[in-house]
Structure formats: C-alpha cells, structure tokens
Scaffold this motif. Structure first.
Motif, PDB file in Angstrom:
ATOM      1  N   UNK A  53     -13.585 -13.673   5.490  1.00 48.85           N
ATOM      2  CA  UNK A  53     -12.647 -13.255   6.079  1.00 48.85           C
ATOM      3  C   UNK A  53     -11.477 -13.413   5.426  1.00 48.85           C
ATOM      4  N   UNK A  54     -11.202 -14.503   4.687  1.00 51.59           N
ATOM      5  CA  UNK A  54      -9.984 -14.814   4.140  1.00 51.59           C
ATOM      6  C   UNK A  54      -9.215 -13.989   3.152  1.00 51.59           C
ATOM      7  N   UNK A  55      -8.213 -13.521   3.444  1.00 44.64           N
ATOM      8  CA  UNK A  55      -7.615 -12.702   2.751  1.00 44.64           C
ATOM      9  C   UNK A  55      -7.014 -13.290   1.310  1.00 44.64           C
ATOM     10  N   UNK A  56      -6.836 -14.406   1.457  1.00 50.37           N
ATOM     11  CA  UNK A  56      -5.853 -15.324   0.272  1.00 50.37           C
ATOM     12  C   UNK A  56      -4.351 -14.866   0.276  1.00 50.37           C
ATOM     13  N   UNK A  57      -3.850 -14.971  -0.829  1.00 54.01           N
ATOM     14  CA  UNK A  57      -2.427 -14.992  -1.006  1.00 54.01           C
ATOM     15  C   UNK A  57      -1.888 -13.506  -1.452  1.00 54.01           C
ATOM     16  N   UNK A  58      -2.854 -12.546  -1.699  1.00 55.57           N
ATOM     17  CA  UNK A  58      -2.518 -11.421  -2.123  1.00 55.57           C
ATOM     18  C   UNK A  58      -3.102 -10.267  -1.267  1.00 55.57           C
ATOM     19  N   UNK A  59      -2.284  -9.407  -0.753  1.00 51.46           N
ATOM     20  CA  UNK A  59      -2.721  -8.509   0.246  1.00 51.46           C
ATOM     21  C   UNK A  59      -3.181  -7.270  -0.302  1.00 51.46           C
ATOM     22  N   UNK A  60      -2.455  -6.813  -1.425  1.00 54.49           N
ATOM     23  CA  UNK A  60      -2.658  -5.397  -1.920  1.00 54.49           C
ATOM     24  C   UNK A  60      -2.532  -5.529  -3.421  1.00 54.49           C
ATOM     25  N   UNK A  61      -3.154  -4.399  -4.172  1.00 54.01           N
ATOM     26  CA  UNK A  61      -3.297  -4.455  -5.416  1.00 54.01           C
ATOM     27  C   UNK A  61      -1.461  -4.450  -6.151  1.00 54.01           C
ATOM     28  N   UNK A  62      -0.758  -3.823  -5.337  1.00 57.03           N
ATOM     29  CA  UNK A  62       0.558  -4.003  -5.821  1.00 57.03           C
ATOM     30  C   UNK A  62       1.418  -5.341  -5.875  1.00 57.03           C
ATOM     31  N   UNK A  63       0.925  -6.234  -4.791  1.00 60.06           N
ATOM     32  CA  UNK A  63       1.193  -7.440  -5.131  1.00 60.06           C
ATOM     33  C   UNK A  63       0.782  -8.231  -6.400  1.00 60.06           C
ATOM     34  N   UNK A  64      -0.469  -7.748  -6.767  1.00 66.00           N
ATOM     35  CA  UNK A  64      -1.060  -8.451  -7.933  1.00 66.00           C
ATOM     36  C   UNK A  64      -0.435  -7.848  -9.326  1.00 66.00           C
ATOM     37  N   UNK A  65       0.004  -6.618  -9.150  1.00 63.50           N
ATOM     38  CA  UNK A  65       0.627  -5.972 -10.375  1.00 63.50           C
ATOM     39  C   UNK A  65       2.036  -6.689 -10.428  1.00 63.50           C
ATOM     40  N   UNK A  66       2.875  -6.789  -9.379  1.00 63.34           N
ATOM     41  CA  UNK A  66       4.002  -7.327  -9.558  1.00 63.34           C
ATOM     42  C   UNK A  66       4.041  -8.840 -10.086  1.00 63.34           C
ATOM     43  N   UNK A  67       2.819  -9.775  -9.474  1.00 65.02           N
ATOM     44  CA  UNK A  67       2.671 -11.091  -9.973  1.00 65.02           C
ATOM     45  C   UNK A  67       2.386 -11.014 -11.459  1.00 65.02           C
ATOM     46  N   UNK A  68       1.397 -10.220 -11.899  1.00 64.98           N
ATOM     47  CA  UNK A  68       1.242 -10.254 -13.333  1.00 64.98           C
ATOM     48  C   UNK A  68       2.392  -9.798 -14.105  1.00 64.98           C
ATOM     49  N   UNK A  69       3.201  -8.930 -13.644  1.00 64.15           N
ATOM     50  CA  UNK A  69       4.625  -8.709 -14.510  1.00 64.15           C
ATOM     51  C   UNK A  69       5.467  -9.977 -14.523  1.00 64.15           C
ATOM     52  N   UNK A  70       5.538 -10.662 -13.309  1.00 64.12           N
ATOM     53  CA  UNK A  70       6.297 -11.828 -13.274  1.00 64.12           C
ATOM     54  C   UNK A  70       5.990 -12.863 -14.157  1.00 64.12           C
ATOM     55  N   UNK A  71       4.634 -13.017 -14.310  1.00 61.46           N
ATOM     56  CA  UNK A  71       3.904 -13.969 -15.047  1.00 61.46           C
ATOM     57  C   UNK A  71       3.862 -13.809 -16.610  1.00 61.46           C
ATOM     58  N   UNK A  72       3.469 -12.376 -16.865  1.00 61.38           N
ATOM     59  CA  UNK A  72       3.393 -12.052 -18.300  1.00 61.38           C
ATOM     60  C   UNK A  72       4.486 -11.151 -18.909  1.00 61.38           C
ATOM     61  N   UNK A  73       5.327 -10.788 -18.295  1.00 58.18           N
ATOM     62  CA  UNK A  73       6.406  -9.854 -18.466  1.00 58.18           C
ATOM     63  C   UNK A  73       6.079  -8.477 -18.977  1.00 58.18           C
ATOM     64  N   UNK A  74       6.440  -7.770 -20.091  1.00 60.19           N
ATOM     65  CA  UNK A  74       6.174  -6.657 -20.599  1.00 60.19           C
ATOM     66  C   UNK A  74       4.905  -6.588 -21.528  1.00 60.19           C
TER      67      UNK A  74
END
Ligand code: FAD
Length: 283
Positions: A111-132
């Motif tokens: 049941x635990x959804x964790x700290x990301x809800x949607x793929x869009x959250x992950x995409x934003x996070x990857x951009x934050x972490x790794x830039x372009x």
C-alpha cells in the motif's frame, strides 16, 4: 501528422533483467543477435519498489560492455527521494545518460505509495538532480492508462511529464494504429511536440498476451482476438498470423510518420528481428 525524416527515426529493444544464470546467458545471446541490427538503444525494465535495482543496472552494464547503448528504466512508486537519489548517482557514475522514467505499479497487497506519486514527480526530480545531462523518456498511452478518470485528463497528465522535462516518450503497445494517430494529433493540438515512439508487442503466446492486455489496458481488436482464439494451441499458426499483423501495423505506423519503433522483446530475439527484417529497417 508530422512526417519525420527517416534518418531521425529511433529503433530500440526492451528487455527485462533475468533472474537466473541461464536467463543471463540466454539474454546475452539475444543481445548478440539483436545487436547485429544496430538498434539505437536497448532498454531494461525496473521492478516496482526497486525490486530489480541491481539486476537492472547489471543488465544495462552488460549490454554496454557488448558495445551497445543501453537505458535503464526507473520506477518511483513505493520509493523515497533518498533511494532514487542513490540510484541516479549510481547510474550517473556508470556513465548512463539516458533513462526511462515511470511511476510503476505497486504489487497487489503493497500500500505504501512512497514519496513520489506520479511519473511527472520523478521526471522533475531527475532534472533537479542531474540537470540537462540526461535524456529522459516517459510512457504514453494511445488507448489511455487503465486508471485514468478520462481520456482528456490522461492527456493532460501526459503533458505534465513533458513539461517536467521529458525529452521523448514510448507508448504502451497497441494493435489499432488509429488510436496512435489520434493520440499524436491530440498531443500536437496541446503543444506536445516530443517524439512519441510506438511500443510494439510481437504476438507469440495468445493467452499470455490476453492476460497482460487485460491488466495494462491494451485492446486486442475483436477480429484479431477471434482469429488467435481459433488457432487454439496451434503455436505455429499463432506466430505466423502474429508476424503478419504486427509487421503490417509497424509498416502503417512508419508510413504515417512514426518516429521509430520500440520492441517489447520479452527477452526473445526471434519475433522482433523477423518483423525488423520484413520491414527492411536500416537503423
Ligand atoms: P504516470 O504517468 O504517473 O500515470 C499513472 C496514472 O496516474 C495515469 O492514469 C495518469 O493519468 C494518472 N496521473 C498522472 N499524473 C496525475 C496527476 N497529477 N493527478 C492525477 N492523476 C495523475 N512498469 C514498471 O514497473 N517498470 C518498468 O520498467 C516499466 N516500463 C514501462 C515502459 C513503458 C514504455 C510503458 C508504456 C510502461 C512501463 N511500465 C513499467 C508500466 C508503468 O509503470 C505502468 O503503466 C504504470 O501504471 C504507470 O506508469 P506511468 O509512468 O505511465 O505513470
């Protein structure tokens, strides 16, 4: 539809990370065989909640060591920012500059959804972490995602992933080319211009395909279903018919400007390479 110049088309093969030594050996043989076709890249799936984290990376590195480009998938449901950060750092250290970012599905009972809800959250996070410094692919659903409230909402959610920083998309598989053409037209009307590559599922085992299609919301058109059901356990006829249907589908998609093809190989070289050769693809 926008017709993309042929030389810009991207062709790729998807694998899942094998669990056993025998599976690893078989996949190496598959990679050797499909590698001869010079695809643009291979991608390797990722189990929900990080269950295949190490195996996904190992498989990607093996493919790279065999001289091919490889992109790991990364799913975020049931994970934390800290664990995704660690995975990204690991990928980065290994020189990986291309990945497929997904929400994933929680196994039933979890049941635990964790700290990301949607793929869009992950995409934003990857951009934050790794830039372009990284190329990000996301999933698209020409027949709409099975959990979406409405087609329009699903399109808006897809747009969010692109706005969050995705460079391109790969679709869920489908057997109705018109669903894809309509989806592309709708995306263009909404100002989404990234390449959306059709995901192609060769037909090999009808009952497995029917079960999987039910879960992931991919429609098997009635006329195809009835023909496949009629073959019962005549595997040779199922495969021959499947090759004809899927080759025709790919041909139509490419004729109408699809920016490439992504084959769901299920770790088998035969069906995808036969379709590839029948299409006369020069990657
Ligand atoms: P999302 O884009 O997050 O969408 C999921 C659902 O949430 C949709 O119904 C969407 O409409 C809705 N939604 C999105 N944003 C919002 C919002 N802001 N508010 C409300 N609703 C919203 N699964 C794996 O576990 N591992 C893999 O390696 C893997 N590889 C895949 C590769 C491809 C090319 C494809 C097409 C699918 C893959 N999947 C994989 C399956 C995928 O994880 C499932 O289809 C999953 O259910 C959805 O993932 P997503 O990234 O499309 O999610």
């Amino acid at each position: 539809m926008d017709i993309r110049p042929i030389q810009q088309r991207k062709y790729s093969f998807e694998f899942f990370p094998p669990k056993t030594e025998e599976g690893i050996e078989r996949l190496n043989a598959t990679t050797l065989q499909l590698g001869q076709l010079s695809p643009h890249f291979f991608s390797v799936t990722y189990g929900a909640g990080g269950s295949t984290r190490d195996r996904t990376l190992e498989t990607v590195l093996t493919i790279k060591n065999m001289g091919h480009a490889a992109a790991p998938h990364l799913s975020c449901i049931g994970t934390t920012r800290a664990s995704v950060r660690e995975t990204l750092a690991n990928y980065s250290q290994q020189g990986i500059r291309h990945m497929v970012a997904l929400r994933g599905d929680l196994p039933s009972g979890m049941v635990a959804a964790g700290e990301f809800r949607y793929a869009s959250d992950l995409v934003a996070f990857i951009r934050e972490e790794l830039g372009e410094d990284i190329s990000i692919e996301v999933a698209a659903y020409p027949e709409y995602h099975p959990q979406c409230g409405s087609a329009q909402q699903d399109l808006l959610h897809f747009k969010r992933k692109i706005e969050a920083g995705a460079n391109s998309a790969i679709t869920q598989y489908f057997y109705n080319a018109d669903a894809y053409f309509r989806f592309i037209d709708d995306c263009t009307a909404m100002g989404i211009y990234v390449p959306i590559v059709p995901g192609i599922m060769p037909i090999n085992n009808y009952f497995q395909l029917a079960r999987f299609s039910e879960i992931c919301g991919a429609e098997i058109p009635r006329w195809i279903r009835l023909r496949l059901e009629g073959y019962r356990d005549d595997i040779a006829s199922i495969r021959a018919f499947g090759l004809d249907i899927v080759t025709d589908l790919c041909d139509r998609l490419l004729q109408h400007g699809a920016p490439g093809l992504h084959f769901y190989t299920l770790n088998q070289a035969g069906p995808s390479s036969t379709i590839w050769q029948r299409l006369g693809i020069q990657a």
